[in-house]
Design a protein around this motif. Structure first.
Motif, mmCIF file in Angstrom:
data_model
loop_
_atom_site.group_PDB
_atom_site.id
_atom_site.type_symbol
_atom_site.label_atom_id
_atom_site.label_comp_id
_atom_site.label_asym_id
_atom_site.label_seq_id
_atom_site.Cartn_x
_atom_site.Cartn_y
_atom_site.Cartn_z
ATOM 1 N N VAL A 1 5.986 -2.487 10.231
ATOM 2 C CA VAL A 1 5.802 -3.872 10.650
ATOM 3 C C VAL A 1 6.697 -4.099 11.862
ATOM 4 O O VAL A 1 7.898 -3.849 11.803
ATOM 5 C CB VAL A 1 6.185 -4.873 9.534
ATOM 6 C CG1 VAL A 1 6.011 -6.300 10.013
ATOM 7 C CG2 VAL A 1 5.369 -4.614 8.282
ATOM 8 N N THR B 1 2.262 -14.911 7.929
ATOM 9 C CA THR B 1 1.985 -14.301 6.628
ATOM 10 C C THR B 1 0.695 -13.507 6.721
ATOM 11 O O THR B 1 -0.272 -13.967 7.328
ATOM 12 C CB THR B 1 1.836 -15.386 5.541
ATOM 13 O OG1 THR B 1 3.048 -16.140 5.470
ATOM 14 C CG2 THR B 1 1.573 -14.770 4.176
ATOM 15 N N HIS C 1 -0.884 -7.142 -1.737
ATOM 16 C CA HIS C 1 0.470 -7.214 -1.190
ATOM 17 C C HIS C 1 0.520 -8.276 -0.101
ATOM 18 O O HIS C 1 -0.391 -8.384 0.718
ATOM 19 C CB HIS C 1 0.908 -5.870 -0.614
ATOM 20 C CG HIS C 1 0.958 -4.785 -1.633
ATOM 21 N ND1 HIS C 1 1.863 -4.783 -2.662
ATOM 22 C CD2 HIS C 1 0.187 -3.683 -1.793
ATOM 23 C CE1 HIS C 1 1.663 -3.713 -3.407
ATOM 24 N NE2 HIS C 1 0.641 -3.027 -2.907
ATOM 25 N N GLU C 2 1.597 -9.060 -0.086
ATOM 26 C CA GLU C 2 1.750 -10.117 0.910
ATOM 27 C C GLU C 2 3.060 -9.941 1.657
ATOM 28 O O GLU C 2 4.110 -9.713 1.060
ATOM 29 C CB GLU C 2 1.737 -11.491 0.245
ATOM 30 C CG GLU C 2 1.848 -12.618 1.260
ATOM 31 C CD GLU C 2 1.787 -13.977 0.623
ATOM 32 O OE1 GLU C 2 0.684 -14.542 0.572
ATOM 33 O OE2 GLU C 2 2.839 -14.461 0.165
ATOM 34 N N VAL C 3 2.982 -10.061 2.970
ATOM 35 C CA VAL C 3 4.160 -9.962 3.840
ATOM 36 C C VAL C 3 4.332 -11.301 4.538
ATOM 37 O O VAL C 3 3.381 -11.863 5.072
ATOM 38 C CB VAL C 3 3.991 -8.854 4.900
ATOM 39 C CG1 VAL C 3 5.169 -8.844 5.865
ATOM 40 C CG2 VAL C 3 3.833 -7.498 4.237
ATOM 41 N N MET D 1 11.944 -10.413 6.480
ATOM 42 C CA MET D 1 10.610 -10.002 6.090
ATOM 43 C C MET D 1 10.596 -10.021 4.569
ATOM 44 O O MET D 1 11.463 -9.434 3.923
ATOM 45 C CB MET D 1 10.295 -8.586 6.585
ATOM 46 C CG MET D 1 8.888 -8.144 6.185
ATOM 47 S SD MET D 1 8.524 -6.442 6.607
ATOM 48 C CE MET D 1 9.415 -5.587 5.309
ATOM 49 N N LEU E 1 8.420 -9.181 1.234
ATOM 50 C CA LEU E 1 7.287 -8.422 0.704
ATOM 51 C C LEU E 1 7.115 -8.774 -0.759
ATOM 52 O O LEU E 1 8.028 -8.550 -1.561
ATOM 53 C CB LEU E 1 7.519 -6.917 0.857
ATOM 54 C CG LEU E 1 6.488 -6.000 0.205
ATOM 55 C CD1 LEU E 1 5.107 -6.196 0.834
ATOM 56 C CD2 LEU E 1 6.920 -4.551 0.306
#
Length: 118
Positions: free
Chosen positions: A13, A49, A56-58, A82, A84
């Motif tokens: 990322v 986001t 999965h969410e970042v 960040m 996660l």
């Protein structure tokens, strides 16, 4: 799983934010996910986001200036983070600890539930 077997997948990322020009770029696994420009780049915050894989969410949080207070409630404020799946990058286990049992649960899950739109 123990040792290298529990490491799972690796992803990259990248957040590039020019405070001078206001240009912002988010790259995930070499794919551009977001590009924008802001006029108020020296005083603004950046929230983005995205999801990947199977649920999965970042969440990316970046502030042009360091927070005046290091804590708001129980949440430690940082200039960037960040998150996660609700866990802050700063609370990730070091890679050498993955798969080791009986570690004290030291995780502080983030309270970032909904973020303002960028």
């Amino acid at each position: 799983l123990t040792g290298a077997e529990c490491r799972g997948q690796e992803h990259e990322v990248i957040l590039i934010w020019s405070i001078v020009s206001g240009k912002r770029l988010v790259i995930f696994d070499k794919k551009i996910l977001h590009q924008s420009v802001t006029k108020h780049n020296k005083t603004s915050d950046f929230y983005y986001t995205f999801s990947f894989g199977q649920g999965h969410e970042v969440q990316l949080i970046a502030r042009a200036l360091p927070p005046r207070s290091s804590r708001i409630g129980q949440e430690k404020m940082r200039q960037y983070d960040m998150v996660l799946n609700g866990l802050s990058f700063f609370n990730f286990d070091p890679i050498y600890q993955l798969g080791i049992e009986n570690l004290t649960d030291h995780h502080e899950y983030s309270t970032f539930q909904t973020l303002p739109s960028a």
